[in-house]
Each structure stands twice: as C-alpha cells, then as structure tokens.
Design an enzyme around this catalytic site. Structure first.
Site, PDB file in Angstrom:
ATOM      1  N   ASP A 126       0.668  -1.167   0.048  1.00 36.73           N
ATOM      2  CA  ASP A 126       0.053  -0.249   0.201  1.00 36.73           C
ATOM      3  C   ASP A 126       1.271   1.171  -0.380  1.00 36.73           C
ATOM      4  O   ASP A 126       1.185   1.710   0.935  1.00 36.73           O
ATOM      5  CB  ASP A 126      -0.925   0.354   1.061  1.00 36.73           C
ATOM      6  CG  ASP A 126      -2.168   1.095   0.993  1.00 36.73           C
ATOM      7  OD1 ASP A 126      -1.970   1.649   0.026  1.00 36.73           O
ATOM      8  OD2 ASP A 126      -3.303   1.305   1.728  1.00 36.73           O
ATOM      9  N   ARG A 128      -0.333   4.745  -0.881  1.00 37.70           N
ATOM     10  CA  ARG A 128      -0.964   5.431  -0.791  1.00 37.70           C
ATOM     11  C   ARG A 128      -0.741   6.625   0.583  1.00 37.70           C
ATOM     12  O   ARG A 128       0.138   6.397   1.300  1.00 37.70           O
ATOM     13  CB  ARG A 128      -3.107   5.049  -0.385  1.00 37.70           C
ATOM     14  CG  ARG A 128      -3.501   4.860  -1.322  1.00 37.70           C
ATOM     15  CD  ARG A 128      -4.839   4.122  -1.402  1.00 37.70           C
ATOM     16  NE  ARG A 128      -4.829   2.749   0.034  1.00 37.70           N
ATOM     17  CZ  ARG A 128      -5.573   2.410   0.588  1.00 37.70           C
ATOM     18  NH1 ARG A 128      -6.793   2.689   0.148  1.00 37.70           N
ATOM     19  NH2 ARG A 128      -6.056   1.294   1.152  1.00 37.70           N
TER      20      ARG A 128
END
Length: 200
Positions: A126, A128
């Site tokens: 991830d 983000r």
C-alpha cells in the site's frame, strides 16, 4: 504538500444533490476532489469517507473489489444523514497507478493475491499517502470526523494529521464470489476490519 482549492459546482446524483470541490496538490499537480452535502463547517463531528480512486470499481462496475460499492454506500449514508463529506483521492491501485493495477490483476489471474501481486511488481502492498487530506479538511473547517472505513491505517493517518476520528463506522458492502479472496487478503495481510472474514 498543500491542497490548493480551485472551484466548486453542484453535483446531482441518484442519492441527492451534492457539491463537488476541486483541489490541486501544490507539489505534484495531482488533482483531487471533495464531495460534500450540507453545512459541515465547524460541526462537532462530520460523517466522512476518505476514498481512493478505483476506476475499475467506481466507474466500470468491477466485482474484483468492493470499492465502487463502498463509494455508493458512503454517498447514500451521507444523503440519509443530511450532511457529510467524501475526500476522493486520485491514488489508483493503492498508489501504484492504473496500468500497474492492470498488471497486478494479470498476476492475480495467475494465482497471486492482491498483496503478492503488488510486491512482484516491485511495490509495497500500500503506497497511499493521505497528507493532502489535512488541507482539504482545513478548507471546510473540519477537524473531527466520523470515518466510514474498514481500514485502521486511515484512522491512524488522519489522527497523525491532527484530524480527530471520533468514531470508526464499518462500511461492509459489495462482497461477492469474485472478491472473496481479495477481501480475505485485505483482512489477513492489511488488517482491514470485517465482521466476517471467512467468506470475505
């Protein structure tokens, strides 16, 4: 990074008439939007979702994930509540981008799970970044939210940015045979919180 406010317009939807607000990241030029309903400035705690763009789920109705279903459910809940906001962040594929997401899907077709696929492409599970949320929330004078999410990382990220998460509201929807393994992987490897994980 700084969120530069650009413009606002009406956004009529099947769920109600929202307002659409455009923002630009001062460092990258990346464009993001907020979708709001009602007067949310200086509210005690604003009903909120921080949603990362998912073209395949949000616009193409993919059943490989639960993203599009979550976005629709969040809009419906905000409409029912009479006020709230969605920060729609342009970070496709948990930050790897659209074409790399297609590559990851191809690896998943061959047997990899969603985390393994990202890692085989050389990415973290991830990537983000939620930093832009601080400036977007500040524009609306929002500093306390009721966050619709199954992802504890979002709660931690907003808290570190100085946004108080008064409550985490589960958003469990869109479970089907096509995304059962995907959701189980999110629960098992990424810590997403579901009421049921054996079939999700």
């Amino acid at each position: 990074m700084t969120a530069i406010y650009v413009a606002s317009s009406k956004l009529p939807t099947p769920f109600g008439e929202f307002m659409l607000h455009g923002f630009e990241d001062s460092e990258t030029g990346q464009e993001h939007v907020a979708i709001s309903l009602g007067d949310i400035s200086n509210m005690e705690a604003v009903l909120c979702r921080v949603h990362s763009e998912c073209l395949t789920g949000d616009a193409l109705f993919s059943m490989r994930c639960d993203c599009g279903s979550q976005l629709q459910a969040a809009l419906a809940k905000i409409a029912e509540n009479g006020s709230g906001i969605i920060l729609y962040l342009r970070q496709e594929g948990r930050g790897i981008g659209l074409i790399n997401k297609v590559r990851a899907y191809a690896l998943q077709d061959e047997g990899a799970d969603t985390v393994e696929a990202n890692e085989r492409l050389g990415f973290d599970a991830d990537l983000r970044d939620y930093s832009i949320c601080k400036g977007m929330f500040a524009h609306f004078l929002v500093n306390k939210v009721k966050l619709m999410t199954n992802n504890p990382v979002k709660v931690t990220a907003l808290t570190k940015l100085g946004i108080e998460v008064a409550e985490r509201l589960p958003l469990e929807t869109g479970h089907n045979d096509h995304n059962a393994r995907y959701l189980a992987t999110k629960a098992g490897k990424l810590g997403h919180m579901f009421s049921k994980t054996s079939d999700s």
